[in-house]
Each structure stands twice: as structure tokens, then as C-alpha cells.
Design a protein around this motif. Structure first.
Motif, PDB file in Angstrom:
ATOM      1  N   LEU A  54       0.823  -1.208   0.000  1.00  0.00           N
ATOM      2  CA  LEU A  54       0.000   0.000   0.000  1.00  0.00           C
ATOM      3  C   LEU A  54       0.859   1.261   0.000  1.00  0.00           C
ATOM      4  CD1 LEU A  54      -2.731  -1.108   2.549  1.00  0.00           C
ATOM      5  CD2 LEU A  54      -3.044  -0.774   0.081  1.00  0.00           C
ATOM      6  N   GLU A  55       1.918   1.266   0.772  1.00  0.00           N
ATOM      7  CA  GLU A  55       2.818   2.422   0.817  1.00  0.00           C
ATOM      8  C   GLU A  55       3.497   2.624  -0.534  1.00  0.00           C
ATOM      9  OE1 GLU A  55       4.912   5.771   2.271  1.00  0.00           O
ATOM     10  OE2 GLU A  55       3.001   4.811   2.747  1.00  0.00           O
ATOM     11  N   LYS A  56       3.910   1.542  -1.184  1.00  0.00           N
ATOM     12  CA  LYS A  56       4.517   1.655  -2.512  1.00  0.00           C
ATOM     13  C   LYS A  56       3.512   2.238  -3.495  1.00  0.00           C
ATOM     14  CE  LYS A  56       6.752  -0.926  -6.240  1.00  0.00           C
ATOM     15  NZ  LYS A  56       6.149  -0.089  -7.250  1.00  0.00           N
ATOM     16  N   ALA A  57       2.271   1.787  -3.444  1.00  0.00           N
ATOM     17  CA  ALA A  57       1.236   2.310  -4.341  1.00  0.00           C
ATOM     18  C   ALA A  57       1.000   3.796  -4.081  1.00  0.00           C
ATOM     19  CB  ALA A  57      -0.059   1.526  -4.158  1.00  0.00           C
ATOM     20  N   ARG A  58       1.019   4.202  -2.819  1.00  0.00           N
ATOM     21  CA  ARG A  58       0.829   5.609  -2.476  1.00  0.00           C
ATOM     22  C   ARG A  58       1.953   6.448  -3.071  1.00  0.00           C
ATOM     23  NH1 ARG A  58       2.767   9.442   0.406  1.00  0.00           N
ATOM     24  NH2 ARG A  58       4.352   8.146   1.364  1.00  0.00           N
ATOM     25  N   ILE A  59       3.174   5.993  -2.919  1.00  0.00           N
ATOM     26  CA  ILE A  59       4.330   6.721  -3.445  1.00  0.00           C
ATOM     27  C   ILE A  59       4.278   6.775  -4.972  1.00  0.00           C
ATOM     28  CG2 ILE A  59       6.838   6.629  -3.708  1.00  0.00           C
ATOM     29  CD1 ILE A  59       6.880   5.513  -0.782  1.00  0.00           C
ATOM     30  N   ASP A  60       3.967   5.651  -5.598  1.00  0.00           N
ATOM     31  CA  ASP A  60       3.909   5.600  -7.063  1.00  0.00           C
ATOM     32  C   ASP A  60       2.844   6.550  -7.606  1.00  0.00           C
ATOM     33  OD1 ASP A  60       5.924   3.725  -7.016  1.00  0.00           O
ATOM     34  OD2 ASP A  60       4.619   2.020  -7.488  1.00  0.00           O
ATOM     35  N   ALA A 105       1.646   9.186  -6.125  1.00  0.00           N
ATOM     36  CA  ALA A 105       2.067  10.564  -5.855  1.00  0.00           C
ATOM     37  C   ALA A 105       3.034  11.048  -6.932  1.00  0.00           C
ATOM     38  CB  ALA A 105       2.715  10.650  -4.480  1.00  0.00           C
ATOM     39  N   LYS A 106       3.773  10.108  -7.525  1.00  0.00           N
ATOM     40  CA  LYS A 106       4.704  10.441  -8.613  1.00  0.00           C
ATOM     41  C   LYS A 106       4.006  10.497  -9.958  1.00  0.00           C
ATOM     42  CE  LYS A 106       8.734   8.296  -6.440  1.00  0.00           C
ATOM     43  NZ  LYS A 106       9.669   7.162  -6.540  1.00  0.00           N
ATOM     44  N   GLY A 107       2.714  10.182  -9.994  1.00  0.00           N
ATOM     45  CA  GLY A 107       1.959  10.260 -11.243  1.00  0.00           C
ATOM     46  C   GLY A 107       1.657   8.939 -11.902  1.00  0.00           C
ATOM     47  N   ALA A 108       2.066   7.824 -11.277  1.00  0.00           N
ATOM     48  CA  ALA A 108       1.780   6.512 -11.863  1.00  0.00           C
ATOM     49  C   ALA A 108       0.292   6.216 -11.759  1.00  0.00           C
ATOM     50  CB  ALA A 108       2.580   5.431 -11.143  1.00  0.00           C
ATOM     51  N   LYS A 109      -0.227   5.522 -12.733  1.00  0.00           N
ATOM     52  CA  LYS A 109      -1.627   5.132 -12.728  1.00  0.00           C
ATOM     53  C   LYS A 109      -1.801   3.844 -11.938  1.00  0.00           C
ATOM     54  CE  LYS A 109      -3.076   7.921 -16.206  1.00  0.00           C
ATOM     55  NZ  LYS A 109      -3.438   9.209 -15.837  1.00  0.00           N
ATOM     56  N   PRO A 110      -2.876   3.720 -11.135  1.00  0.00           N
ATOM     57  CA  PRO A 110      -3.134   2.462 -10.433  1.00  0.00           C
ATOM     58  C   PRO A 110      -3.355   1.333 -11.431  1.00  0.00           C
ATOM     59  CG  PRO A 110      -4.579   4.206  -9.628  1.00  0.00           C
ATOM     60  CD  PRO A 110      -3.849   4.741 -10.841  1.00  0.00           C
ATOM     61  N   GLN A 111      -2.913   0.139 -11.073  1.00  0.00           N
ATOM     62  CA  GLN A 111      -3.065  -0.998 -11.994  1.00  0.00           C
ATOM     63  C   GLN A 111      -4.234  -1.840 -11.629  1.00  0.00           C
ATOM     64  OE1 GLN A 111       0.566  -3.127 -12.580  1.00  0.00           O
ATOM     65  NE2 GLN A 111       1.749  -1.259 -12.750  1.00  0.00           N
TER      66      GLN A 111
END
Length: 62
Positions: A48-54, A56-62
């Protein structure tokens, strides 16, 4: 469709706001916040923390 404003339009913003207000009226905010905290402290916390960081950097949820 409403006027485009960045990530959405007027209609999308209104629907989101209405959905948020409806959720708040259910009285489940504290319970859901506790569940989120428990998830962060549990086995899926790192993911979950990795997804939050990703995101925040503009990555789209998968």
C-alpha cells in the motif's frame, strides 16, 4: 459534458462531491479510517505504501 478542468470537468467534480457528502452522512468515516490504518499496519502495508508513493509520482493504479 462540462468544461474540462485539469483532471475532470464540472459534472465529475459535482458527482464526486455529492458521493463524498453521502459517505460522510453514513457515519462510517471513523470506522473506514481505522480499517485503513489497520491495513497499513498489516501484511499489505508495504504494498500500500509503494502504491501511495507511485501514485504521488503520477503513476496510474493498476
Amino acid at each position: 459534458m462540462g468544461k474540462i478542468q485539469g483532471e475532470g470537468d464540472d459534472d465529475d467534480a459535482r458527482r464526486f462531491r455529492e458521493a463524498e457528502e453521502k459517505f460522510v452522512r453514513t457515519g462510517q468515516v471513523e470506522q473506514k479510517a481505522k480499517e485503513a490504518g489497520d491495513a497499513l499496519d498489516g501484511p499489505e502495508g508495504a504494498e500500500l505504501e509503494k502504491a501511495r508513493i507511485d501514485t504521488a509520482k503520477g503513476a496510474k493504479p493498476q
